[in-house]
Design a protein around this motif. Structure first.
Motif, PDB file in Angstrom:
ATOM      1  N   PHE A   1      16.195  63.136  10.680  1.00 14.60           N
ATOM      2  CA  PHE A   1      17.562  63.460  11.094  1.00 14.60           C
ATOM      3  C   PHE A   1      18.543  63.149   9.968  1.00 14.60           C
ATOM      4  O   PHE A   1      19.359  63.987   9.582  1.00 14.60           O
ATOM      5  CB  PHE A   1      17.896  62.632  12.350  1.00 14.60           C
ATOM      6  CG  PHE A   1      19.267  62.852  12.904  1.00 14.60           C
ATOM      7  CD1 PHE A   1      19.506  63.871  13.810  1.00 14.60           C
ATOM      8  CD2 PHE A   1      20.318  62.023  12.548  1.00 14.60           C
ATOM      9  CE1 PHE A   1      20.767  64.070  14.334  1.00 14.60           C
ATOM     10  CE2 PHE A   1      21.592  62.220  13.063  1.00 14.60           C
ATOM     11  CZ  PHE A   1      21.816  63.246  13.960  1.00 14.60           C
ATOM     12  N   ILE A   2      18.423  61.941   9.424  1.00 15.57           N
ATOM     13  CA  ILE A   2      19.352  61.536   8.353  1.00 15.57           C
ATOM     14  C   ILE A   2      19.168  62.432   7.132  1.00 15.57           C
ATOM     15  O   ILE A   2      20.139  62.933   6.555  1.00 15.57           O
ATOM     16  CB  ILE A   2      19.114  60.063   7.978  1.00 15.57           C
ATOM     17  CG1 ILE A   2      19.405  59.155   9.178  1.00 15.57           C
ATOM     18  CG2 ILE A   2      19.971  59.660   6.790  1.00 15.57           C
ATOM     19  CD1 ILE A   2      19.006  57.713   8.958  1.00 15.57           C
TER      20      ILE A   2
ATOM     21  N   ILE B   1      19.344  68.295  15.485  1.00 21.65           N
ATOM     22  CA  ILE B   1      19.570  68.043  16.901  1.00 21.65           C
ATOM     23  C   ILE B   1      18.240  68.066  17.654  1.00 21.65           C
ATOM     24  O   ILE B   1      18.064  67.346  18.640  1.00 21.65           O
ATOM     25  CB  ILE B   1      20.596  69.054  17.485  1.00 21.65           C
ATOM     26  CG1 ILE B   1      21.119  68.560  18.832  1.00 21.65           C
ATOM     27  CG2 ILE B   1      20.014  70.422  17.663  1.00 21.65           C
ATOM     28  CD1 ILE B   1      21.989  67.354  18.750  1.00 21.65           C
ATOM     29  N   THR B   2      17.301  68.870  17.180  1.00 27.41           N
ATOM     30  CA  THR B   2      16.014  68.940  17.868  1.00 27.41           C
ATOM     31  C   THR B   2      15.230  67.637  17.727  1.00 27.41           C
ATOM     32  O   THR B   2      14.705  67.125  18.722  1.00 27.41           O
ATOM     33  CB  THR B   2      15.186  70.115  17.316  1.00 27.41           C
ATOM     34  OG1 THR B   2      15.985  71.304  17.394  1.00 27.41           O
ATOM     35  CG2 THR B   2      13.926  70.315  18.118  1.00 27.41           C
TER      36      THR B   2
ATOM     37  N   PHE C   1      12.437  74.243  16.794  1.00 25.59           N
ATOM     38  CA  PHE C   1      11.839  73.726  15.573  1.00 25.59           C
ATOM     39  C   PHE C   1      11.667  74.831  14.532  1.00 25.59           C
ATOM     40  O   PHE C   1      12.030  74.671  13.362  1.00 25.59           O
ATOM     41  CB  PHE C   1      10.489  73.078  15.883  1.00 25.59           C
ATOM     42  CG  PHE C   1       9.789  72.558  14.660  1.00 25.59           C
ATOM     43  CD1 PHE C   1      10.159  71.357  14.103  1.00 25.59           C
ATOM     44  CD2 PHE C   1       8.773  73.289  14.061  1.00 25.59           C
ATOM     45  CE1 PHE C   1       9.526  70.883  12.965  1.00 25.59           C
ATOM     46  CE2 PHE C   1       8.145  72.812  12.923  1.00 25.59           C
ATOM     47  CZ  PHE C   1       8.517  71.609  12.381  1.00 25.59           C
ATOM     48  N   TRP C   2      11.134  75.961  14.972  1.00 24.52           N
ATOM     49  CA  TRP C   2      10.873  77.020  13.991  1.00 24.52           C
ATOM     50  C   TRP C   2      12.129  77.783  13.609  1.00 24.52           C
ATOM     51  O   TRP C   2      12.157  78.455  12.582  1.00 24.52           O
ATOM     52  CB  TRP C   2       9.788  77.973  14.493  1.00 24.52           C
ATOM     53  CG  TRP C   2       8.432  77.316  14.480  1.00 24.52           C
ATOM     54  CD1 TRP C   2       7.678  77.000  15.568  1.00 24.52           C
ATOM     55  CD2 TRP C   2       7.679  76.892  13.333  1.00 24.52           C
ATOM     56  NE1 TRP C   2       6.511  76.398  15.177  1.00 24.52           N
ATOM     57  CE2 TRP C   2       6.479  76.315  13.817  1.00 24.52           C
ATOM     58  CE3 TRP C   2       7.909  76.934  11.958  1.00 24.52           C
ATOM     59  CZ2 TRP C   2       5.512  75.787  12.961  1.00 24.52           C
ATOM     60  CZ3 TRP C   2       6.939  76.406  11.117  1.00 24.52           C
ATOM     61  CH2 TRP C   2       5.758  75.850  11.621  1.00 24.52           C
TER      62      TRP C   2
ATOM     63  N   LEU D   1      26.003  75.018  14.967  1.00 28.62           N
ATOM     64  CA  LEU D   1      24.555  75.091  15.182  1.00 28.62           C
ATOM     65  C   LEU D   1      23.980  73.742  15.582  1.00 28.62           C
ATOM     66  O   LEU D   1      22.945  73.678  16.245  1.00 28.62           O
ATOM     67  CB  LEU D   1      23.883  75.653  13.932  1.00 28.62           C
ATOM     68  CG  LEU D   1      24.132  77.157  13.923  1.00 28.62           C
ATOM     69  CD1 LEU D   1      24.381  77.691  12.550  1.00 28.62           C
ATOM     70  CD2 LEU D   1      22.993  77.879  14.605  1.00 28.62           C
ATOM     71  N   PHE D   2      24.658  72.672  15.197  1.00 24.56           N
ATOM     72  CA  PHE D   2      24.227  71.335  15.608  1.00 24.56           C
ATOM     73  C   PHE D   2      24.342  71.221  17.138  1.00 24.56           C
ATOM     74  O   PHE D   2      23.382  70.890  17.830  1.00 24.56           O
ATOM     75  CB  PHE D   2      25.096  70.304  14.900  1.00 24.56           C
ATOM     76  CG  PHE D   2      24.630  68.890  15.028  1.00 24.56           C
ATOM     77  CD1 PHE D   2      23.371  68.516  14.611  1.00 24.56           C
ATOM     78  CD2 PHE D   2      25.472  67.926  15.542  1.00 24.56           C
ATOM     79  CE1 PHE D   2      22.955  67.192  14.723  1.00 24.56           C
ATOM     80  CE2 PHE D   2      25.064  66.606  15.650  1.00 24.56           C
ATOM     81  CZ  PHE D   2      23.806  66.236  15.247  1.00 24.56           C
ATOM     82  N   PHE D   3      25.527  71.556  17.658  1.00 22.87           N
ATOM     83  CA  PHE D   3      25.674  71.623  19.110  1.00 22.87           C
ATOM     84  C   PHE D   3      24.835  72.767  19.678  1.00 22.87           C
ATOM     85  O   PHE D   3      24.428  72.733  20.834  1.00 22.87           O
ATOM     86  CB  PHE D   3      27.144  71.828  19.484  1.00 22.87           C
ATOM     87  CG  PHE D   3      27.957  70.558  19.479  1.00 22.87           C
ATOM     88  CD1 PHE D   3      27.984  69.741  20.589  1.00 22.87           C
ATOM     89  CD2 PHE D   3      28.675  70.190  18.364  1.00 22.87           C
ATOM     90  CE1 PHE D   3      28.728  68.565  20.595  1.00 22.87           C
ATOM     91  CE2 PHE D   3      29.423  69.012  18.349  1.00 22.87           C
ATOM     92  CZ  PHE D   3      29.444  68.207  19.467  1.00 22.87           C
TER      93      PHE D   3
END
Lengths: 539, 217, 95
Positions: free
Chosen positions: A164-165, A217-218, A248-249, B37-39
């Motif tokens: 994520f980071i 976010i996933t 993911f993809w 796109l994050f949200f």
């Protein structure tokens, strides 16, 4: 400290030696060097996992490591190589160093943000490494649910936090590049005069900015679901594992283009310079970069043909996947057309570029097999896939990285690498690579599944060949490490433009001054207008 | 972003102030594209889950407090107005007015978070926080839990953005106080405003999606 | 280059009109949610949300007076979100 220091006065390297002058620098060139050290470290970390796997696979019944350890090895190999080497490799090192110079600017648009990107990268990498050394991870680099959310007993949450980071490092770098290309170009440098490397990095950055947040976010949702036992991916409580795969993809397919597009940019530069010709169909090559970046977002479902995805969606994704072949082929054909009747100068970067074209073509064409739904059912999760994407990622992206490092080494360090050794190791790499991965096409076609630590004895011959190739490949990577370090002190002084190249970064000193150019350059022609005949060939 | 806070010099990589301003503006817009796109990942999850479990979503919706949601929407819309007016005051070089309006924006932002906290507390009491403590009678209980997973993730991420926004505005207010801005240079105020409005827009979508699901759907 | 479009000072009246419109739309969306329109409840709710978004983007965020590049970046994110929605649902809707 050799005598023949052609470097008059200060440049970005001798402008301060303190730790502070490196770790708090906002100079894009120094930040590129910071990235270079970091990613080379990770390359050898990821490589060592591969060594262990290949050793394990020398004999059919696992002797070296346990099944659990093997699962962790391929997971960690994938994570380290993809997130901490391939994705930042060319963009964060060569892109950082070259984009401002190629557009004739003093720095990127957001220099401090650029430094922050590196720190974010190091922070994310540290958290991920922490996860890897305190128990590892066995989900595969794809983190498929519900295994990752509900069943795996390994360090999923810290690994997710690390990824994520790291994602934000990628986003911030891409953002920086896009704004720089839009707003920081030198007077006269119109879009269609930009070097093709800049075009391809621009396309790459679009992917970074638009795809990476979805991955972030996933993985956050995966970590959340795992930590709290609730969520939306676990089918046992009404979640949907395919939703994870879609999200993911949506990132990870375009991520392939984050890896390959920059390498294509390098190849365009190298081929133009070493055939001393304008790139054939410049506008098409430039547009093909954008087309690949955009198409890349429309094809992710081809990773899910056997997952239970609807057949209709599969058909759409299959057809769209075939379309990616068009811009890719445009590039390959235009490079070959550029070489045609060019004054070919066989220097190491060109050898790597040739390697790229050949291996990328094999990787791309085998990709078409996999884009065909019926064939994919047979080949999914076999070594055919493994071979296919290593032809793209190692044969393509890493060859491109090697081409670029050699091509710009004189610019970055002011010194030439030893040509003989470099050619030799390019050859070793090419041979070692093919010996490692070509047998894997055959293994996959014969039905050997990926991600198993043991296999039926009839596959042993091909596996031993592959391991032998991997040893050669390993040597091929060590030789450049040694001679490039050697050249820092002992290499011949390069001069501003050892290749007789035409793009802007060669019009200033090597190594460049901190401000890149003494005065802002004014551009009056395209990037690849070579003078009729040159005396550069007299080595 | 490039809050090069000195009103006098232009940062060394730029030719002039105008370039610097436009670069900052574009940087923020690109960042907002990333944020969409994050949200967006969460919105996609919402879309799929709502498509799969329409009844459960409608049932879960009956547990939502529409009044508080609507009040919060109004609070946030007002904060967007004060933010826009604050930027305008900065454009005109009215330091005091701009300062007061930014503070007002922050106050509305805090009010929003306060109301949100009340809502969260009630959900906890009613056993609607997903996880081991989740209590919901009825056949669709697990899917109702999915709705509340999404509710807490989406509003939680939004609230986090509000907190960041209030932090940014604190810095901006301090900079206004020190007289850092002028009609020639107010880009940080404008760019922070863009971020604030974006967070408002996310809520504009969250409100109908989370609070206004019609029971008869 | 003086008088950049982005340096445009928007009259106060515009801001207050836009804010009033936003409040009217808020009341409208709550009101409509009380009426049973069947499947159209969500459609109306989203149309109103999009209208509110456009008001904020065009006026409060000054996109109406901004460069083409800002238009491009602003719409790019939304377009890509639409790709994510559309291709994901292409699977779920045809199962």
């Amino acid at each position: 400290m050799s005598h023949e220091t052609a470097v008059e006065g200060t440049n970005y390297l001798n402008n301060g030696y303190s730790l502070r002058s490196w770790f708090l620098t906002t100079d894009h060139k120094r930040i590129a060097i910071l990235y270079l050290f970091t990613i080379v470290l990770f390359f050898f970390v990821g490589g060592s996992f591969a060594v262990l796997m290949r050793l394990e696979l020398m004999s059919p019944q696992g002797t070296l490591v346990q099944a659990e350890t093997y699962n962790k090895l391929f997971t960690m190999h994938g994570i380290v190589m993809i997130f901490f080497f391939l994705i930042p490799s060319i963009p964060a090192v060569l892109g950082n160093f070259l984009i401002p110079m190629m557009v004739g600017a003093r720095d990127l648009a957001f220099p401090r943000l650029n430094l922050l990107s590196w720190y974010v990268f190091v922070a994310g990498a540290s958290v991920t490494l922490f996860a890897l050394v305190t128990g590892g991870l066995d989900t595969g680099w794809t983190f498929y649910t519900p295994f990752s959310t509900s069943y795996s007993n390994t360090r999923v949450v810290p690994a997710m936090v690390g990824i994520f980071i790291t994602g934000f490092s990628s986003i911030l770098t891409g953002l920086n590049f896009i704004v720089t290309v839009h707003k920081m170009r030198a007077p006269g440098l119109t879009w269609f005069r930009l070097p093709l490397f800049v075009w391809s990095l621009y396309a790459t950055s679009l992917v970074m900015v638009l795809a990476t947040p979805v991955l972030a976010i996933t993985v956050a949702m995966v970590a959340f679901e795992r930590a709290t036992g609730i969520g939306i991916f676990n089918p046992a409580i009404g979640g949907d594992p395919l939703l994870f795969q879609h999200l993911f993809w949506f990132y990870s397919h375009p991520a392939v283009y984050i890896m390959i597009l920059p390498a294509m940019g390098v190849v365009s530069e190298v081929i133009a310079t070493f055939s001393r010709k304008e790139v054939f169909g410049y506008r098409f090559v430039a547009a093909a970069s954008l087309a690949i970046a955009v198409y890349g977002f429309l094809v992710w479902g081809h990773h899910m043909f056997v997952s239970g995805q609807s057949v209709y969606a599969g058909l759409v994704f299959s057809i769209l996947s075939y379309l990616v072949a068009i811009p890719s082929a445009v590039k390959v054909f235009n490079w070959t057309a550029t070489l045609y009747k060019g004054q070919i100068w066989f220097q190491t970067p060109l050898l790597y570029a040739f390697g790229f074209i050949g291996l990328f073509t094999i990787g791309g064409l085998t990709g078409l097999f996999l884009a065909a739904m019926a064939v994919d059912v047979h080949l999914t999760d076999t070594y055919f896939i493994v071979a296919h994407f290593h032809y793209i990622m190692v044969g393509g992206a890493v060859m491109g990285f090697m081409a670029g490092i050699h091509y710009w080494w004189p610019k970055i360090t002011g010194r030439l690498y030893p040509e003989g050794w470099a050619k030799f190791s390019a050859l070793v790499l090419f041979v070692g690579f093919n010996l490692t991965f070509f047998p894997q096409f055959l293994l996959g076609y014969l039905g050997m599944p990926r991600r198993y630590y043991h296999y039926p004895p009839e596959f042993q011959v091909l596996n031993v060949l592959s391991t032998a190739g991997a040893s050669i490949l390993g040597v091929g990577y060590l030789i450049p490490l040694i001679y490039l370090l050697w050249s820092l002190k002992r290499g011949k002084v390069a001069g501003a433009n050892p290749w007789g190249a035409t793009t802007l970064e060669w019009q200033t000193a090597s190594p460049p001054i901190t401000q890149n150019f003494p005065t802002t350059p004014v551009v009056t022609s395209g990037s690849y207008e070579f003078p009729a005949l040159e005396e550069v060939h007299s080595e | 972003m490039s809050d090069h806070a000195h009103p006098t010099p232009v940062a060394h990589q730029f030719d002039d102030r105008e370039q610097q301003t436009e670069v900052g503006r574009l940087g923020m817009w690109l960042f907002l594209a990333t944020e969409i796109l994050f949200f967006g990942g969460l919105f996609t999850a919402y879309l799929v889950m709502r498509w799969k479990w329409p009844e459960a979503f409608a049932v879960a919706n009956s547990k939502m407090d529409v009044t508080l949601g609507a009040i919060n929407t109004a609070v946030l819309l007002t904060s967007s107005l004060t933010m826009a007016l604050g930027v305008r005051a900065a454009q005109l070089g009215r330091g005091k007015g701009s300062f007061a309006l930014i503070i007002a924006t922050m106050v509305f932002g805090l009010a929003f978070l306060g109301i949100k906290a009340v809502e969260y507390a009630r959900k906890f009491q009613e056993g609607l926080f997903p996880g081991p403590g989740f209590v919901f009678e009825g056949a669709t209980g697990r899917q109702v839990e999915t709705f509340f997973s999404l509710y807490f993730m989406m509003t939680g991420l939004h609230a986090l953005h509000m907190v960041v926004g209030i932090g940014i505005l604190t810095v901006i207010a301090a900079m206004i106080r020190r007289g850092r801005f002028s009609p020639d240079y107010y880009a940080p105020v404008e760019i922070s405003g863009l971020y604030w409005h974006f967070v408002d827009i996310i809520w504009i979508f969250l409100f109908p999606l989370l609070y206004l699901i019609h029971p008869h759907l | 280059m003086q008088g950049l479009p982005s340096e445009h000072i928007v009259p106060l009246k515009v801001y207050f009109t836009v804010a009033s419109a936003l409040f009217v739309l808020l009341a409208l969306t709550v009101g409509v949610s009380l009426i049973d329109l069947g499947p159209f409840n969500i459609v109306v709710a989203l149309v109103i949300a999009v209208a509110k978004m456009l008001l904020v983007v065009l006026f409060f965020m000054h996109v109406r007076w901004s460069s083409r590049l800002v238009w491009l970046f602003a719409s790019g994110g939304i377009l890509w979100l639409a790709i994510l929605f559309a291709l994901t649902m292409s699977d779920f809707l045809t199962r």
